[in-house]
Structures are given as structure tokens and as C-alpha cells.
Motif scaffolding. Sequence first.
Motif, mmCIF file in Angstrom:
data_model
loop_
_atom_site.group_PDB
_atom_site.id
_atom_site.type_symbol
_atom_site.label_atom_id
_atom_site.label_comp_id
_atom_site.label_asym_id
_atom_site.label_seq_id
_atom_site.Cartn_x
_atom_site.Cartn_y
_atom_site.Cartn_z
ATOM 1 N N LEU A 24 33.310 103.707 42.834
ATOM 2 C CA LEU A 24 33.255 103.240 44.217
ATOM 3 C C LEU A 24 34.620 102.807 44.741
ATOM 4 O O LEU A 24 34.918 102.960 45.924
ATOM 5 N N LEU A 25 35.445 102.248 43.856
ATOM 6 C CA LEU A 25 36.749 101.745 44.293
ATOM 7 C C LEU A 25 37.892 102.735 44.075
ATOM 8 O O LEU A 25 39.004 102.490 44.548
ATOM 9 N N PHE A 26 37.640 103.852 43.398
ATOM 10 C CA PHE A 26 38.707 104.821 43.147
ATOM 11 C C PHE A 26 39.411 105.258 44.434
ATOM 12 O O PHE A 26 40.645 105.386 44.446
ATOM 13 N N PRO A 27 38.690 105.480 45.546
ATOM 14 C CA PRO A 27 39.383 105.870 46.775
ATOM 15 C C PRO A 27 40.347 104.795 47.302
ATOM 16 O O PRO A 27 41.148 105.075 48.199
ATOM 17 N N CYS A 28 40.311 103.592 46.749
ATOM 18 C CA CYS A 28 41.181 102.498 47.194
ATOM 19 C C CYS A 28 42.496 102.433 46.421
ATOM 20 O O CYS A 28 43.371 101.632 46.766
ATOM 21 N N VAL A 29 42.644 103.253 45.390
ATOM 22 C CA VAL A 29 43.822 103.158 44.526
ATOM 23 C C VAL A 29 45.116 103.353 45.314
ATOM 24 O O VAL A 29 46.077 102.606 45.140
ATOM 25 N N ARG A 30 45.162 104.343 46.195
ATOM 26 C CA ARG A 30 46.393 104.564 46.984
ATOM 27 C C ARG A 30 46.728 103.338 47.832
ATOM 28 O O ARG A 30 47.883 102.988 47.987
ATOM 29 N N TYR A 31 45.718 102.694 48.378
ATOM 30 C CA TYR A 31 45.953 101.500 49.192
ATOM 31 C C TYR A 31 46.561 100.376 48.349
ATOM 32 O O TYR A 31 47.547 99.766 48.743
ATOM 33 N N ILE A 32 45.979 100.102 47.188
ATOM 34 C CA ILE A 32 46.449 98.953 46.404
ATOM 35 C C ILE A 32 47.717 99.232 45.609
ATOM 36 O O ILE A 32 48.338 98.311 45.105
ATOM 37 N N THR A 33 48.107 100.503 45.498
ATOM 38 C CA THR A 33 49.341 100.815 44.772
ATOM 39 C C THR A 33 50.483 101.240 45.683
ATOM 40 O O THR A 33 51.641 101.118 45.312
ATOM 41 N N HIS A 34 50.173 101.739 46.875
ATOM 42 C CA HIS A 34 51.208 102.213 47.789
ATOM 43 C C HIS A 34 51.182 101.509 49.142
ATOM 44 O O HIS A 34 51.940 101.852 50.037
ATOM 45 N N ASP A 35 50.243 100.577 49.313
ATOM 46 C CA ASP A 35 50.153 99.784 50.538
ATOM 47 C C ASP A 35 49.997 100.644 51.786
ATOM 48 O O ASP A 35 50.605 100.383 52.821
ATOM 49 N N VAL A 36 49.177 101.707 51.689
ATOM 50 C CA VAL A 36 48.818 102.503 52.855
ATOM 51 C C VAL A 36 47.460 101.992 53.341
ATOM 52 O O VAL A 36 46.773 101.271 52.614
#
Length: 104
Positions: A24-36
Motif C-alpha cells: 500500500l505504501l510502495f507508491p510513496c517511496v519516491r515522495y519520502i526519498t526524493h521529496d516529490v
Amino acid sequence: MGIIVQFSVQKGHAIMTCDQVDKLLFPCVRYITHDVEPGPACCNGVRTIKGLAQNTLDKRQVCSCVKEAANRYSNLKDDAAQALVKKCGVEIDVPVSRHINCDV
């Protein structure tokens, strides 16, 4: 000779696994690692987790899974991770953090 294992589930009690939380949270990885900005799939995952984690036991389980997942990313941006639920417009008692105490 076989072994029978029986699981009982209380009414209204969702059973969350770390695999489910991860998916469920995998799509959030770019947000929490690249601040997009978090995308719709990320925020939908956060909303789904909120819907499934309704009681204290479930919230603790989700918290432990989120903490475990957060510790896998050395480039996790703590500020972004902690702001995730707010960015998605969701109120949830499970912050995304490597340092949260899930037993309180």
C-alpha cells in the motif's frame, strides 16, 4: 497425521500484515526519498491503511510495519515522511518514522 491451525478474527478487527502495508505504501517511496509530491496511488494507500487500522492493536501493527519499512531506506527524508499523511489529507495515528515508539 496433519496439524490443524485455527485462527479466530474478532468482528471489526482487521488483520494487517507488513506485506500489505508495504504494498500500500510502495507508491510513496519516491515522495519520502526524493521529496516529490505524493501521487494518487500513494494517498490511496494511506487512506486504505487508515480504513483498515481501526483499533489499537491494528494501529500498533501498522506502526511496526511502517517503522520497519522506513528503516530500509537510508535516503528517507524524515520531514517528508512525517508530512505524508497531511500531504494526502488524511488524519491517521500512525506517523511514518524510523524512530517512533509503536507501543504507546
